[in-house]
Design a protein around this motif. Structure first.
Motif, PDB file in Angstrom:
ATOM      1  N   ASP A 232      48.301 -50.104  31.093  1.00 53.07           N
ATOM      2  CA  ASP A 232      48.751 -50.320  29.507  1.00 53.07           C
ATOM      3  C   ASP A 232      47.926 -50.520  28.467  1.00 53.07           C
ATOM      4  OD1 ASP A 232      51.161 -49.856  27.677  1.00 53.07           O
ATOM      5  OD2 ASP A 232      50.137 -51.942  27.347  1.00 53.07           O
ATOM      6  N   ILE A 233      47.300 -49.842  27.353  1.00 50.14           N
ATOM      7  CA  ILE A 233      46.245 -50.418  26.834  1.00 50.14           C
ATOM      8  C   ILE A 233      46.588 -52.284  26.169  1.00 50.14           C
ATOM      9  CG2 ILE A 233      44.605 -50.364  24.728  1.00 50.14           C
ATOM     10  CD1 ILE A 233      45.113 -47.252  25.652  1.00 50.14           C
ATOM     11  N   ASP A 234      45.647 -53.191  26.566  1.00 47.61           N
ATOM     12  CA  ASP A 234      45.299 -54.502  26.599  1.00 47.61           C
ATOM     13  C   ASP A 234      45.447 -54.362  24.203  1.00 47.61           C
ATOM     14  OD1 ASP A 234      46.849 -55.238  28.440  1.00 47.61           O
ATOM     15  OD2 ASP A 234      44.713 -55.223  28.788  1.00 47.61           O
ATOM     16  N   LEU A 235      47.429 -54.875  24.026  1.00 47.05           N
ATOM     17  CA  LEU A 235      46.409 -55.573  22.392  1.00 47.05           C
ATOM     18  C   LEU A 235      46.325 -53.610  21.926  1.00 47.05           C
ATOM     19  CD1 LEU A 235      44.665 -58.945  22.804  1.00 47.05           C
ATOM     20  CD2 LEU A 235      46.940 -58.537  22.191  1.00 47.05           C
ATOM     21  N   PHE A 236      46.784 -53.149  21.781  1.00 41.41           N
ATOM     22  CA  PHE A 236      46.428 -51.539  21.104  1.00 41.41           C
ATOM     23  C   PHE A 236      46.901 -51.376  19.780  1.00 41.41           C
ATOM     24  CE2 PHE A 236      47.690 -47.028  19.602  1.00 41.41           C
ATOM     25  CZ  PHE A 236      46.307 -46.702  19.945  1.00 41.41           C
ATOM     26  N   LYS A 237      47.533 -52.537  20.029  1.00 34.93           N
ATOM     27  CA  LYS A 237      48.072 -52.779  17.856  1.00 34.93           C
ATOM     28  C   LYS A 237      47.060 -52.852  16.812  1.00 34.93           C
ATOM     29  CE  LYS A 237      51.568 -54.318  14.894  1.00 34.93           C
ATOM     30  NZ  LYS A 237      50.836 -54.885  13.890  1.00 34.93           N
ATOM     31  N   THR A 238      45.867 -53.948  17.340  1.00 35.78           N
ATOM     32  CA  THR A 238      45.196 -54.592  17.326  1.00 35.78           C
ATOM     33  C   THR A 238      44.395 -53.480  16.632  1.00 35.78           C
ATOM     34  OG1 THR A 238      43.983 -55.202  18.928  1.00 35.78           O
ATOM     35  CG2 THR A 238      45.464 -57.168  18.020  1.00 35.78           C
ATOM     36  N   VAL A 239      44.221 -52.703  17.354  1.00 36.94           N
ATOM     37  CA  VAL A 239      42.820 -51.831  17.070  1.00 36.94           C
ATOM     38  C   VAL A 239      43.735 -50.658  16.325  1.00 36.94           C
ATOM     39  CG1 VAL A 239      41.851 -49.297  18.112  1.00 36.94           C
ATOM     40  CG2 VAL A 239      43.047 -51.110  19.730  1.00 36.94           C
ATOM     41  N   ASN A 240      45.049 -50.444  15.823  1.00 34.66           N
ATOM     42  CA  ASN A 240      45.303 -49.107  14.346  1.00 34.66           C
ATOM     43  C   ASN A 240      45.385 -50.207  13.929  1.00 34.66           C
ATOM     44  OD1 ASN A 240      46.425 -47.041  16.313  1.00 34.66           O
ATOM     45  ND2 ASN A 240      48.465 -47.703  16.711  1.00 34.66           N
ATOM     46  N   ASP A 241      45.503 -51.580  13.761  1.00 35.93           N
ATOM     47  CA  ASP A 241      45.315 -52.349  12.548  1.00 35.93           C
ATOM     48  C   ASP A 241      44.320 -52.636  11.726  1.00 35.93           C
ATOM     49  OD1 ASP A 241      48.921 -53.073  13.035  1.00 35.93           O
ATOM     50  OD2 ASP A 241      47.621 -54.859  13.665  1.00 35.93           O
ATOM     51  N   ALA A 242      43.108 -52.910  13.555  1.00 38.75           N
ATOM     52  CA  ALA A 242      41.772 -52.706  12.736  1.00 38.75           C
ATOM     53  C   ALA A 242      40.778 -51.747  11.953  1.00 38.75           C
ATOM     54  CB  ALA A 242      40.843 -53.116  13.648  1.00 38.75           C
ATOM     55  N   TRP A 243      41.495 -50.739  13.150  1.00 42.04           N
ATOM     56  CA  TRP A 243      40.901 -49.173  13.006  1.00 42.04           C
ATOM     57  C   TRP A 243      41.403 -48.172  11.824  1.00 42.04           C
ATOM     58  CZ3 TRP A 243      35.510 -50.602  12.886  1.00 42.04           C
ATOM     59  CH2 TRP A 243      34.834 -51.119  12.956  1.00 42.04           C
ATOM     60  N   GLY A 244      42.652 -47.506  12.083  1.00 46.81           N
ATOM     61  CA  GLY A 244      43.655 -47.111  12.551  1.00 46.81           C
ATOM     62  C   GLY A 244      44.362 -46.470  12.784  1.00 46.81           C
ATOM     63  N   HIS A 245      45.352 -45.459  12.551  1.00 42.75           N
ATOM     64  CA  HIS A 245      45.422 -44.453  13.810  1.00 42.75           C
ATOM     65  C   HIS A 245      44.911 -43.397  14.477  1.00 42.75           C
ATOM     66  CE1 HIS A 245      49.651 -46.121  13.566  1.00 42.75           C
ATOM     67  NE2 HIS A 245      49.567 -46.242  12.467  1.00 42.75           N
TER      68      HIS A 245
END
Length: 354
Positions: free
Chosen positions: A199-212
């Motif tokens: 599982d990718i750690d803290l993946f939501k932060t990637v979407n929040d910072a850079w988009g889907h």
């Protein structure tokens, strides 16, 4: 006697006319056409005057692709190779169109003592039949092409049904089917079966910072890292959902599975994934849960996945970017191990036994 001969000739002409046949005769010795196929010339659009004055050699009207075949058919019959002369060919009409005809003939005065000199036969129009044959051939060719396209589409649909559209990895349904088969193999051949849930750690932060879209690039990069560890024809790598992946390792014990998991963790941590056109990149880590089953463990594939999934949450509980193993021994009793970054509490391999 003459009246009877004339009557027979009229009868013959009537039969030939009714059957659509055009009688002709060639003198094989002189090479002269002793009876011209006038009806055929008329069908091609030539007048009687043109037949007499302008169209002396019917071979001049043959399609270039058919002439040699016709001459060969005549030669084979004259040589006694074939009992009759038969040929199909195209003739050029006065209007310039190619019309299909057929010939049937035979040497009439051949005997054991003489070679025969009169080749008599009939010519008849087969254009409609040839057109229908061409139409059928075209239809059959279209059917072949459509069947080929249908097979390609079916293959593509099967691939879509079995694989994740974003990463190209096996999807969850395929994973569960193949995994169940591997469990049966483990019971049958007494080989260990290990499974990694990644599982990718803290993946939501990637979407929040850079988009889907950037998030999709990160998912694909991690998917490629997982697939890079796959033994062709042996292991199964699947996207389990969202940012979670499963790797099935047949004939692999817990210690070996831990090594694979730890190596994968390091590889992902070293990734730098481009996330936009301006050259920005993102780095992520993964947490991995590992479970291993042996013959006689009494669990199925779903339970093996559940145990690895629970081990994954234990790994995340250590602070993420970690590996946790719940090794399923005989009887189903788990033995747990935590794999973390090396520190003063870990041995040389970074393994801490709990």
């Amino acid at each position: 006697m003459g009246d009877e001969a004339d009557l027979n000739k009229e009868r013959l002409e009537l039969v030939l006319e009714a059957a659509g046949l055009d009688l002709w005769e060639n003198d094989l010795v002189s090479g002269q056409v002793t009876h011209k196929a006038s009806k055929t010339f008329e069908e091609l659009g030539f007048t009687q005057d043109e037949i007499v004055t302008g169209v002396q050699d019917i071979f001049g009207l043959f399609h270039p692709g058919d002439l040699d075949k016709v001459k060969q058919a005549v030669a084979d019959h004259v040589a006694g190779i074939t009992p009759q002369y038969r040929a199909e060919f195209r003739l050029r009409s006065k209007a310039g169109e190619w019309i299909w005809f057929a010939n049937y003939g035979r040497i009439m005065d051949r005997s054991s003592a003489t070679p025969g000199k009169r080749l008599i036969g009939v010519t008849f129009n087969i254009h409609d039949r040839k057109q229908k044959e061409d139409e059928i051939a075209q239809i059959n060719q279209q059917l072949l092409e459509q069947n080929k396209l249908l097979q390609e589409l079916n293959t593509a649909l099967e691939l879509l049904a079995a694989n994740d559209s974003l990463t190209g990895l096996a999807n969850r349904r395929t994973l569960m089917e193949l995994g169940a088969n591997e469990c049966k193999r483990t019971e049958r051949f007494d080989h260990p079966l290990s499974l990694l849930v990644v599982d990718i750690d803290l993946f939501k932060t990637v979407n929040d910072a850079w988009g889907h879209l950037a998030g999709d690039r990160v998912i694909c990069a991690v998917a490629q890292a997982c697939a890079a560890r796959k033994r062709s024809g042996v292991d199964i790598v699947a996207r389990f959902g969202g940012e979670e992946f499963v790797i099935v390792l047949p004939e692999t014990d817990g210690v070996s599975a831990l090594r694979v998991a730890e190596s994968l963790r390091h590889d992902v941590a070293a990734l730098s994934v481009p996330v936009n056109e301006q050259g920005a990149s993102a780095s992520v880590t993964v947490s991995i849960g590992v479970a291993t089953m042996h013959k006689g463990s009494g669990i199925g594939f779903e339970e093996l996945v559940n145990r690895a999934d629970k081990a994954l949450y234990r790994a995340k509980g250590t602070g993420r970017n970690a590996v946790y193993c719940a090794d399923v021994q005989q009887g189903g009793a788990p033995a747990v191990h935590v794999l973390i970054e090396p520190d003063e509490d870990a041995d040389a391999d970074g393994v801490v036994t709990a």
